[in-house]
Scaffold this motif. Structure first.
Motif, mmCIF file in Angstrom:
data_model
loop_
_atom_site.group_PDB
_atom_site.id
_atom_site.type_symbol
_atom_site.label_atom_id
_atom_site.label_comp_id
_atom_site.label_asym_id
_atom_site.label_seq_id
_atom_site.Cartn_x
_atom_site.Cartn_y
_atom_site.Cartn_z
ATOM 1 N N GLY A 215 57.813 114.523 23.661
ATOM 2 C CA GLY A 215 58.863 114.546 24.516
ATOM 3 C C GLY A 215 60.101 114.991 23.933
ATOM 4 O O GLY A 215 60.243 115.748 23.096
ATOM 5 N N THR A 216 61.059 114.318 24.243
ATOM 6 C CA THR A 216 62.715 114.484 23.740
ATOM 7 C C THR A 216 62.642 114.390 22.322
ATOM 8 O O THR A 216 63.264 115.246 21.662
ATOM 9 N N ALA A 217 61.842 113.472 21.480
ATOM 10 C CA ALA A 217 61.950 113.307 20.133
ATOM 11 C C ALA A 217 61.317 114.482 19.521
ATOM 12 O O ALA A 217 61.758 114.929 18.340
ATOM 13 N N VAL A 260 58.811 111.177 14.538
ATOM 14 C CA VAL A 260 60.221 110.900 15.127
ATOM 15 C C VAL A 260 59.881 110.146 16.501
ATOM 16 O O VAL A 260 59.115 110.600 17.152
ATOM 17 N N SER A 261 60.676 108.925 16.599
ATOM 18 C CA SER A 261 60.391 108.226 17.854
ATOM 19 C C SER A 261 61.522 107.392 17.914
ATOM 20 O O SER A 261 62.006 106.608 17.086
ATOM 21 N N GLN A 262 61.920 107.120 19.307
ATOM 22 C CA GLN A 262 62.922 106.054 19.715
ATOM 23 C C GLN A 262 62.339 104.681 19.499
ATOM 24 O O GLN A 262 62.423 103.902 18.825
ATOM 25 N N SER A 263 61.148 104.700 20.246
ATOM 26 C CA SER A 263 60.542 103.315 20.381
ATOM 27 C C SER A 263 59.899 102.875 18.996
ATOM 28 O O SER A 263 59.614 101.717 18.921
ATOM 29 N N GLY A 311 67.381 103.243 29.636
ATOM 30 C CA GLY A 311 67.102 104.345 30.819
ATOM 31 C C GLY A 311 65.912 105.198 30.324
ATOM 32 O O GLY A 311 65.512 105.057 29.053
ATOM 33 N N VAL A 312 64.958 105.429 31.205
ATOM 34 C CA VAL A 312 63.704 105.850 30.982
ATOM 35 C C VAL A 312 63.905 107.173 30.142
ATOM 36 O O VAL A 312 63.011 107.785 29.550
ATOM 37 N N ALA A 313 64.937 108.086 30.597
ATOM 38 C CA ALA A 313 65.033 109.340 30.078
ATOM 39 C C ALA A 313 66.022 109.264 28.721
ATOM 40 O O ALA A 313 67.009 108.381 28.866
ATOM 41 N N SER A 314 65.504 109.637 27.561
ATOM 42 C CA SER A 314 66.238 109.567 26.448
ATOM 43 C C SER A 314 67.634 110.512 26.265
ATOM 44 O O SER A 314 67.399 111.653 26.799
ATOM 45 N N ALA A 397 65.852 121.403 30.317
ATOM 46 C CA ALA A 397 64.997 121.395 31.350
ATOM 47 C C ALA A 397 64.110 120.231 31.606
ATOM 48 O O ALA A 397 63.715 119.843 32.714
ATOM 49 N N LEU A 398 63.925 119.534 30.458
ATOM 50 C CA LEU A 398 62.812 118.332 30.698
ATOM 51 C C LEU A 398 63.868 117.200 31.374
ATOM 52 O O LEU A 398 63.312 116.375 32.102
ATOM 53 N N LYS A 399 64.936 117.236 31.009
ATOM 54 C CA LYS A 399 66.070 116.162 31.693
ATOM 55 C C LYS A 399 66.314 116.294 32.939
ATOM 56 O O LYS A 399 66.005 115.425 34.015
ATOM 57 N N LEU A 400 66.119 117.755 33.595
ATOM 58 C CA LEU A 400 66.199 118.122 35.196
ATOM 59 C C LEU A 400 65.036 117.732 35.591
ATOM 60 O O LEU A 400 65.080 117.172 36.908
ATOM 61 N N LYS A 401 63.933 117.978 34.973
ATOM 62 C CA LYS A 401 62.697 117.709 35.730
ATOM 63 C C LYS A 401 62.666 116.016 35.974
ATOM 64 O O LYS A 401 62.139 115.640 36.999
ATOM 65 N N GLU A 402 62.878 115.393 34.817
ATOM 66 C CA GLU A 402 62.636 113.993 34.841
ATOM 67 C C GLU A 402 63.423 113.151 35.575
ATOM 68 O O GLU A 402 63.320 112.158 36.232
ATOM 69 N N ILE A 403 65.049 113.606 36.029
ATOM 70 C CA ILE A 403 65.764 112.653 36.515
ATOM 71 C C ILE A 403 66.120 113.349 37.919
ATOM 72 O O ILE A 403 66.431 112.401 38.717
HETATM 73 C C1 F6R Z 1 62.159 112.138 27.859
HETATM 74 C C2 F6R Z 1 61.793 110.968 27.182
HETATM 75 C C3 F6R Z 1 60.383 110.885 26.502
HETATM 76 C C4 F6R Z 1 60.250 110.507 25.021
HETATM 77 C C5 F6R Z 1 58.862 110.426 24.785
HETATM 78 C C6 F6R Z 1 58.656 109.969 23.144
HETATM 79 O O1 F6R Z 1 63.250 111.743 28.438
HETATM 80 O O2 F6R Z 1 62.343 109.662 27.154
HETATM 81 O O3 F6R Z 1 59.786 112.361 26.645
HETATM 82 O O4 F6R Z 1 61.091 110.961 24.314
HETATM 83 O O5 F6R Z 1 58.056 109.621 25.487
HETATM 84 O O6 F6R Z 1 59.001 108.590 23.114
HETATM 85 P P1 F6R Z 1 59.403 107.860 21.812
HETATM 86 O O7 F6R Z 1 60.677 108.621 21.034
HETATM 87 O O8 F6R Z 1 59.889 106.421 22.043
HETATM 88 O O9 F6R Z 1 58.323 107.968 20.578
#
Ligand code: F6R
Length: 490
Positions: A215-217, A260-263, A311-314, A397-403
């Motif tokens: 995804g965003t990452a 790369v990962s937020q979570s 927020g669900v969208a990164s 584009a991903l943010k527009l779709k998702e939100i």
């Molecule tokens: C989009 C979004 C997702 C995450 C993806 C990876 O706005 O939030 O596409 O980026 O699920 O998640 P992480 O970074 O936690 O591995």
């Protein structure tokens, strides 16, 4: 289960639930739903010979797929059984105020900051006495560590914003400051990243970097590719973790695999790291959540310090990932002798100014709202960018779709003529990232082509660029900065 004795909370998907259901139907179980989750309760009941935890463990050994599970037996209301596989699960520990089970740190914060992240194939008993952990395969007890989360409960509140995404967008300037932190020495033109486990010898021995994420990452990683190739002069490949993990990628000890990962909990990215390690590559995580499963898998971690992203969208984590890649590319560039101290100094200086520029941009809310109201009724959008802002188009584009639930595609503007231009007409507006940079003229001409199809163009343009105004219908102006840093602003 059919006697109402076993209660299940489940996140994930049980992949072999139809096989299990067939077996249970044959032994007389009746189901009240079509869900995969319901079979978990029945399967535990099926295995129960008077020891509920043993029954739980036997059931786990049969389940395939992904799960974070919390199980309660009606007759034992003071114990919760938990287990995880390919889905995050953590237990919050307190001395006198109970224990907590969740799939993310944020909801824990108002109760406790002491948490235990379960690993794959672990199951536990949560009770007033705390947590006991066991290996699902052997049934043996496992010792574990309690992690202290640095975030506080206030960070997980909306603080007057209408929703978390808006709050997190406004946190971006501070997040960028935090990611930079004390990792730069502007005076010496050096990046201080000694703690990520890549020293000068390793940096020089690298012959390839592979970035993997979802995804965003992943889009942040795509910007990273441009940066690392430029400053580090190393070949960089990038792959979606869900593809990478099922291929047979060619890696060796001179490959650096960056996840790369937020979570720090995304299942495909975790599996990608396992594969990279199996194949002998050195691994680095660009991660937000401390103590998350990913931080324990990788050889080194570059924390992005974005704070809890609820927020669900990164949004803010994406920004922090971009900064992390910026720092990493400069660090490797210096170690490998490809980046002059003077150029590094310049970039550090410009990077540090960005938070302030974003603060100014966030004041333009009215203008953004006006533009949004002009475009809100279209159902298809094309986002175009080139070079280091091609990923900006993909992420937009991903943010527009998702939100907004509006269909949008991101494209490299140079690809338009190879097919997608056929889609353009007055009903499909183009959002074009056309700020000043090495390919400025190219993208302007791509946009001209698009406009010949009668579509409306919203340009993301450099402030006071009068020349480009002839080529767009609407514009959002952004400050003029070094093109290498432009994804942060755009
Ligand atoms: C989009 C979004 C997702 C995450 C993806 C990876 O706005 O939030 O596409 O980026 O699920 O998640 P992480 O970074 O936690 O591995």
């Amino acid at each position: 289960d059919h006697e109402g004795r076993v209660v299940v909370v489940h996140n994930g998907i049980i992949e072999n639930y139809l096989d299990i259901k067939e077996k249970l139907l044959a032994s007389g179980h009746e189901f009240s739903s079509e869900t995969d989750t319901e079979i978990v309760a029945h399967l535990i009941a099926y295995h129960d010979r008077g020891n509920p935890f043993e029954a739980f463990m036997s059931a786990l050994r049969e389940l395939k797929g992904a799960y974070a599970l919390a199980i309660l037996f009606r007759d034992q209301p003071d114990q919760i059984f938990v287990a995880r596989k390919n889905c995050p699960l953590l237990v919050g520990i307190t001395e006198n105020e109970g224990q907590f089970v969740a799939s993310d740190v944020a909801p824990m914060l108002s109760y406790t900051r002491d948490v235990v992240f379960l690993d794959e194939n672990q199951a536990g008993i949560v009770s007033n006495e705390g947590l006991k952990l066991f290996c699902v395969n052997t049934g043996e007890p496992i010792s574990f560590q309690i992690e202290r989360v640095e975030w506080n409960p206030v960070m997980a509140e909306k603080q007057g914003y209408k929703h978390f995404m808006m709050k997190e967008i406004h946190e971006q300037p501070d997040v960028i400051r935090n990611t930079i932190g004390t990792r730069t020495s502007e005076e010496q033109g050096e990046i201080l990243l000694e703690d990520i486990g890549i020293d000068s010898a390793r940096a020089r021995s690298l012959n390839r970097i592979v970035i993997t994420a979802c995804g965003t990452a992943y889009y942040a990683g795509l910007v990273g590719k441009y940066l690392l190739e430029k400053a580090g002069q190393i070949p960089v490949d990038i792959d979606l973790a869900s593809e990478f993990r099922y291929r047979d990628p060619i890696l060796d000890e001179n490959t650096l695999v960056i996840a790369v990962s937020q979570s720090g909990e995304t299942a495909d990215t975790l599996a990608a790291i396992d594969l990279a390690k199996q194949k002998g590559a050195h691994t680095l995580g660009i991660i937000n959540v401390k103590g998350s499963t990913m931080t324990r898998k990788v050889n080194g971690t570059l924390y992005i310090h974005a704070g809890p992203e609820i927020g669900v969208a990164s949004t803010k984590a994406y920004m922090a990932m971009l900064v992390a890649f910026q720092l990493l590319s400069m660090y490797l560039g210096r170690l490998r002798g490809n980046l002059e101290a003077e150029r590094c100094r310049e970039l550090i200086h410009d990077l540090k100014v960005i938070p302030q520029l974003i603060e100014e941009m966030l004041k333009e809310k009215k203008l953004v709202e006006e533009i949004a109201s002009k475009y809100m009724n279209f159902s298809n959008f094309l986002f175009l960018g080139r070079d280091i802002n091609y990923p900006t188009a993909l992420e937009g584009a991903l943010k527009l779709k998702e939100i907004s639930y509006i269909h949008a595609e991101g494209y490299a503007a140079g690809e338009m003529k190879h097919g997608p231009i056929a889609l353009l007409d007055k009903d499909c507006p183009v959002v074009a990232v056309m700020t000043r940079g090495p390919l400025y003229e190219k993208i302007v001409s791509n946009v001209q082509e698009s406009r010949s199809r009668d579509c409306r163009v919203l340009g993301i343009i450099t402030k006071n660029d009068r020349q480009v105004l002839h080529h767009v219908d609407d514009a959002l102006e952004v400050p003029d900065i070094d093109p290498v840093l432009s994804p942060l602003i755009n």
